[in-house]
Write a protein that holds these residues in place. Structure first.
Motif, mmCIF file in Angstrom:
data_model
loop_
_atom_site.group_PDB
_atom_site.id
_atom_site.type_symbol
_atom_site.label_atom_id
_atom_site.label_comp_id
_atom_site.label_asym_id
_atom_site.label_seq_id
_atom_site.Cartn_x
_atom_site.Cartn_y
_atom_site.Cartn_z
ATOM 1 N N TYR A 103 0.859 -1.175 0.000
ATOM 2 C CA TYR A 103 0.000 0.000 0.000
ATOM 3 C C TYR A 103 0.899 1.229 0.000
ATOM 4 O O TYR A 103 1.692 1.411 0.916
ATOM 5 C CB TYR A 103 -0.885 -0.003 1.241
ATOM 6 N N VAL A 104 0.798 2.045 -1.032
ATOM 7 C CA VAL A 104 1.578 3.286 -1.071
ATOM 8 C C VAL A 104 0.627 4.437 -1.386
ATOM 9 O O VAL A 104 -0.443 4.235 -1.957
ATOM 10 C CB VAL A 104 2.697 3.226 -2.130
ATOM 11 N N THR A 105 1.016 5.638 -0.981
ATOM 12 C CA THR A 105 0.166 6.791 -1.256
ATOM 13 C C THR A 105 0.619 7.493 -2.529
ATOM 14 O O THR A 105 1.728 7.286 -3.016
ATOM 15 C CB THR A 105 0.194 7.805 -0.095
ATOM 16 N N LYS A 106 -0.269 8.342 -3.064
ATOM 17 C CA LYS A 106 -0.010 8.946 -4.366
ATOM 18 C C LYS A 106 1.070 10.015 -4.311
ATOM 19 O O LYS A 106 1.462 10.549 -5.340
ATOM 20 C CB LYS A 106 -1.312 9.531 -4.929
ATOM 21 N N THR A 107 1.550 10.351 -3.099
ATOM 22 C CA THR A 107 2.638 11.317 -3.021
ATOM 23 C C THR A 107 3.992 10.649 -3.238
ATOM 24 O O THR A 107 5.026 11.307 -3.197
ATOM 25 C CB THR A 107 2.647 11.992 -1.635
ATOM 26 N N ILE A 108 4.000 9.341 -3.491
ATOM 27 C CA ILE A 108 5.250 8.596 -3.634
ATOM 28 C C ILE A 108 6.012 9.080 -4.875
ATOM 29 O O ILE A 108 5.399 9.516 -5.859
ATOM 30 C CB ILE A 108 4.940 7.085 -3.738
ATOM 31 N N SER A 109 7.339 9.010 -4.799
ATOM 32 C CA SER A 109 8.130 9.430 -5.959
ATOM 33 C C SER A 109 8.168 8.302 -6.987
ATOM 34 O O SER A 109 7.992 7.138 -6.637
ATOM 35 C CB SER A 109 9.550 9.767 -5.510
ATOM 36 N N PRO A 110 8.384 8.634 -8.272
ATOM 37 C CA PRO A 110 8.388 7.593 -9.306
ATOM 38 C C PRO A 110 9.412 6.496 -9.036
ATOM 39 O O PRO A 110 9.133 5.319 -9.286
ATOM 40 C CB PRO A 110 8.743 8.378 -10.576
ATOM 41 N N GLU A 111 10.584 6.880 -8.507
ATOM 42 C CA GLU A 111 11.607 5.863 -8.222
ATOM 43 C C GLU A 111 11.099 4.897 -7.155
ATOM 44 O O GLU A 111 11.212 3.681 -7.285
ATOM 45 C CB GLU A 111 12.908 6.518 -7.733
ATOM 46 N N GLU A 112 10.532 5.470 -6.097
ATOM 47 C CA GLU A 112 10.037 4.608 -5.020
ATOM 48 C C GLU A 112 8.905 3.729 -5.515
ATOM 49 O O GLU A 112 8.797 2.558 -5.134
ATOM 50 C CB GLU A 112 9.540 5.474 -3.847
ATOM 51 N N LEU A 113 8.053 4.279 -6.388
ATOM 52 C CA LEU A 113 6.937 3.497 -6.906
ATOM 53 C C LEU A 113 7.450 2.337 -7.750
ATOM 54 O O LEU A 113 6.974 1.201 -7.635
ATOM 55 C CB LEU A 113 6.001 4.389 -7.727
ATOM 56 N N THR A 114 8.449 2.603 -8.589
ATOM 57 C CA THR A 114 9.020 1.535 -9.398
ATOM 58 C C THR A 114 9.594 0.444 -8.512
ATOM 59 O O THR A 114 9.400 -0.757 -8.744
ATOM 60 C CB THR A 114 10.135 2.095 -10.305
ATOM 61 N N ASP A 115 10.290 0.885 -7.464
ATOM 62 C CA ASP A 115 10.866 -0.077 -6.534
ATOM 63 C C ASP A 115 9.776 -0.904 -5.857
ATOM 64 O O ASP A 115 9.902 -2.127 -5.718
ATOM 65 C CB ASP A 115 11.704 0.674 -5.497
ATOM 66 N N ALA A 116 8.713 -0.222 -5.464
ATOM 67 C CA ALA A 116 7.609 -0.930 -4.804
ATOM 68 C C ALA A 116 6.988 -1.947 -5.757
ATOM 69 O O ALA A 116 6.676 -3.082 -5.366
ATOM 70 C CB ALA A 116 6.550 0.069 -4.335
ATOM 71 N N ILE A 117 6.806 -1.565 -7.022
ATOM 72 C CA ILE A 117 6.225 -2.484 -8.012
ATOM 73 C C ILE A 117 7.122 -3.716 -8.167
ATOM 74 O O ILE A 117 6.650 -4.857 -8.192
ATOM 75 C CB ILE A 117 6.050 -1.771 -9.374
ATOM 76 N N ARG A 118 8.430 -3.456 -8.231
ATOM 77 C CA ARG A 118 9.357 -4.569 -8.411
ATOM 78 C C ARG A 118 9.295 -5.518 -7.213
ATOM 79 O O ARG A 118 9.224 -6.738 -7.356
ATOM 80 C CB ARG A 118 10.779 -4.030 -8.584
ATOM 81 N N ARG A 119 9.266 -4.935 -6.022
ATOM 82 C CA ARG A 119 9.245 -5.790 -4.840
ATOM 83 C C ARG A 119 7.959 -6.599 -4.768
ATOM 84 O O ARG A 119 7.974 -7.787 -4.417
ATOM 85 C CB ARG A 119 9.407 -4.932 -3.581
ATOM 86 N N VAL A 120 6.854 -5.975 -5.116
ATOM 87 C CA VAL A 120 5.582 -6.710 -5.096
ATOM 88 C C VAL A 120 5.601 -7.831 -6.131
ATOM 89 O O VAL A 120 5.165 -8.949 -5.870
ATOM 90 C CB VAL A 120 4.405 -5.743 -5.352
ATOM 91 N N ALA A 121 6.145 -7.526 -7.310
ATOM 92 C CA ALA A 121 6.180 -8.533 -8.369
ATOM 93 C C ALA A 121 7.022 -9.723 -7.953
ATOM 94 O O ALA A 121 6.754 -10.858 -8.340
ATOM 95 C CB ALA A 121 6.724 -7.915 -9.653
ATOM 96 N N GLU A 122 8.063 -9.470 -7.143
ATOM 97 C CA GLU A 122 8.919 -10.576 -6.719
ATOM 98 C C GLU A 122 8.341 -11.322 -5.524
ATOM 99 O O GLU A 122 8.993 -12.204 -4.971
ATOM 100 C CB GLU A 122 10.317 -10.033 -6.375
#
Lengths: 225, 416
Positions: free
Chosen positions: A113-132
């Motif tokens: 769960y992330v909020t929309k104020t997240i930075s693009p880098e952090e969001l990409t990282d979060a997506i990668r971690r969730v995918a793994e």
């Protein structure tokens, strides 16, 4: 629960396939623009019904899911998809960081769960971690989990093994809430990063599996219902 | 991700097929795995004991839900199903009068039971199929019939049902307090009163209902209008002004960020958060301190507060020390984001302020710098707590504030 554990070699190769669900076209366009180079955005949906059919058709790795939508919200999408498409991971991306939204989505099966104020880098990282197969815990989410589990030390619990956090998991959550990264937690507690990830995944599993009764009581305690 | 399926617990349900009245007997028979005839026989035998069987049946009916799934397609309303109720009522009467030849209190009990059975049957079977299903879904199936207020017929039915119950109650009281002698007179009076009541109900019910409905929709409209006005005022006072300020300061990134952040927080609080007074609650005080630092220094404070308690002098000192730590981080660390984590436990309150900024060597802090020594370490010591500062150049800084407390005054739950 075998699909819980991040299994070696299952991390998808190539760009991650991401699907956006949000009822605001402007926001989808913005996310698409920010993420475009880092992941492959395979589809968008603006309503629950559209999301359910299009996610089934495109089979993305990760779905970025808005919490509040006019016709039921992210929770409805999760409930519709979880059984039929267990391999699709969901990451909630919302403007709300209210406790009931966060806990509700995680209980319904979102991996983070992330909020929309997240930075693009952090969001990409979060997506990668969730995918793994990992869980994404923001400090705020860790705080809510501590709150949900720790606030009734003497309450009778149906299945203590399932519903209570171990001391170690609590310790990991506290450090997460204090703003530590996984590798800093590992250093602080003298354990490996893998162990930290296991603890975090276990917390998420317990959160999803603790029963409805517990959840409704938790919500009632906070006058959310 | 897996969630364990709910363990299958065999539950007692009312049967919806092969039923005579409400499906209680069939349901019990199925649950216990015995022939339904025996269950019905048992009920009939118990019926002889001053109507115990009927009472049991009614109790089961009220408590046991119909089998879920069976009700997905609700059966058509079926007037023929009224017959069993009438039959039961008459049966009880006949049994009382002929078999036991009883009058007085026992006979009255029979009357009461018969009236309740028939009245309940009428209310149940006059209601529409899908409403009946709704009632069945409620925790106590019959509750819906009492509290629901959707249409006129339900209203009238409740009116009459209520009248019946009142009359039954009066009969019961009369039977207990003046047995035998004046009973006939009382009974006649009550029956006439009941008929009159029913007549009044039938005549005035629809009118009352319509009026009340109108009033309600008007009130709803007013509330909606009020909410809209409040929202419009808030958007005007805050959002529009902030946007205007942002337009004017478009070139000044820092100012724009500060304005946007302040506005975001205020809207977020307005939308999602119940309010608490910062002078009374620890969490609210800490969040207010964090908000002030955010506004003053144009940084983001990621505040996470677990648990809450009332403030007192010592907790106030803890909040002040935490604020000072936030200010230090905002001023010296050179970062955009500072983490603030606070946890209220039964025996202590702890606050952690962490940044990932420059960091410093705590041993080299000069003696004349009072911020850390006086406002944080000294203040915590004076109030019986302790403060640790962990910092390494390049690694960021974490300030740990621990305040032991006695158990009283702490509410582990976020009670606000």
């Amino acid at each position: 629960m075998s699909e819980q554990e991040p299994v070696e070699g299952t991390a998808p190769r190539g760009p991650l396939r991401v699907f956006l669900v949000d009822d605001h076209a402007m926001f989808r366009a913005g996310v698409r623009a920010e993420l475009g180079a880092r992941v492959e955005v395979v589809g968008e949906a603006s309503s629950v019904a559209e999301a359910v059919t299009r996610i089934a058709a495109t089979q993305p790795d990760v779905v970025l899911l808005d919490v509040h939508m006019p016709d039921g919200g992210g929770r409805a999408v999760l409930e519709a998809m979880r059984r039929t498409h267990p391999q699709v991971r969901f990451l909630a991306l919302s403007v709300s960081d209210a406790a009931e939204d966060v806990i509700g989505l995680i209980r319904a099966g979102a991996r983070g769960y992330v909020t929309k104020t997240i930075s693009p880098e952090e969001l990409t990282d979060a997506i990668r971690r969730v995918a793994e197969g990992d869980a994404v815990f923001s400090p705020r989410l860790a705080g809510f989990v501590l709150d949900a589990f720790a606030s009734r030390p003497d309450a009778p619990v149906a299945d203590p093994e399932l519903d209570q956090l171990t001391n170690r998991e609590r310790e990991v959550l506290r450090l997460l809430a204090r703003g530590y990264a996984y590798k800093e937690i590992a250093k602080e507690l003298y354990i490996s990063i893998k162990t930290v990830e296991t603890h975090v995944s276990n917390v998420l599993r317990k959160l999803q599996m603790s029963n409805r009764y517990e959840l409704s009581r938790w919500a009632a305690d906070r006058r959310l219902v | 991700m897996s969630s364990t399926p709910a363990p299958h617990v065999p539950r007692l349900y009312r049967a919806t097929e092969h039923r005579l009245a409400a499906g209680v007997a069939a349901g019990i028979a199925e649950h216990l795995g015995i022939p339904v005839l025996r269950v019905r026989m048992a009920f009939m035998v118990l019926l002889g004991l001053s109507g115990l069987g009927l009472l049991l049946y009614a109790a089961f009916w009220a408590v046991v839900p119909p089998r879920p799934g069976d009700t997905a397609v609700p059966p058509r309303r079926d007037l023929a199903q009224l017959l069993p109720f009438v039959a039961i009522g008459l049966g009880v009467l006949l049994l009382q009068v002929f078999a036991f030849n009883s009058v007085g209190a026992a006979g009255t009990a029979g009357w009461l039971v018969a009236i309740i059975a028939v009245g309940a049957g009428v209310i149940w079977h006059q209601s529409g199929p899908e409403r009946r299903r709704q009632w069945g879904d409620a925790a106590v199936p019959w509750l819906g019939a009492v509290v629901e207020e959707t249409d006129r017929r339900a209203f009238v039915l409740r009116f009459i049902g209520g009248g019946v119950l009142v009359a039954v109650g009066i009969i019961g009281v009369a039977a207990v307090y003046s047995p035998a002698q004046n009973f006939d007179a009382v009974l006649n009076g009550v029956i006439f009163a009941l008929v009159g009541l029913a007549g009044v109900g039938v005549v005035t019910g629809p009118v009352l209902w319509r009026t009340w409905n109108q009033l309600r929709s008007e009130r709803e409209g007013r509330i909606r209008e009020q909410e809209r006005a409040e929202l419009a005022a808030m958007v005007h006072d805050q959002v529009l002004h902030t946007l205007a300020l942002i337009q004017r300061n478009a070139s000044d990134v820092k100012t724009v960020q500060r304005l946007a952040r302040g506005q975001e927080r205020s809207l977020r609080n307005w939308l999602y958060k119940p309010t608490a007074s910062p002078t009374e609650r620890f969490a609210a005080a800490l969040e207010q301190a964090a908000a002030e630092v955010e506004d003053t220094f144009a940084i983001t404070v990621e505040a996470v507060v677990v648990g809450d308690r009332e403030t007192d002098e010592r907790v106030g000192a803890l909040v002040a020390a935490a604020r000072e730590a936030l200010v230090n981080a905002a001023r010296h660390a050179g970062v955009q984001t500072v983490s603030l984590f606070a946890e209220v436990e039964p025996e202590q309150v702890s606050v952690f302020v962490r940044d990932r900024g420059k960091g410093f060597d705590p041993d080299t802090v000069e003696n004349h710098r009072h911020g850390v020594r006086g406002s944080i370490i000294g203040r915590m010591k004076r109030h019986g707590g302790r403060a640790e500062i962990r910092s390494e150049p390049g690694e960021g800084t974490e300030v740990r504030l621990i305040l032991p407390i006695s158990g009283s005054g702490s509410t582990a739950e976020r009670d606000r």
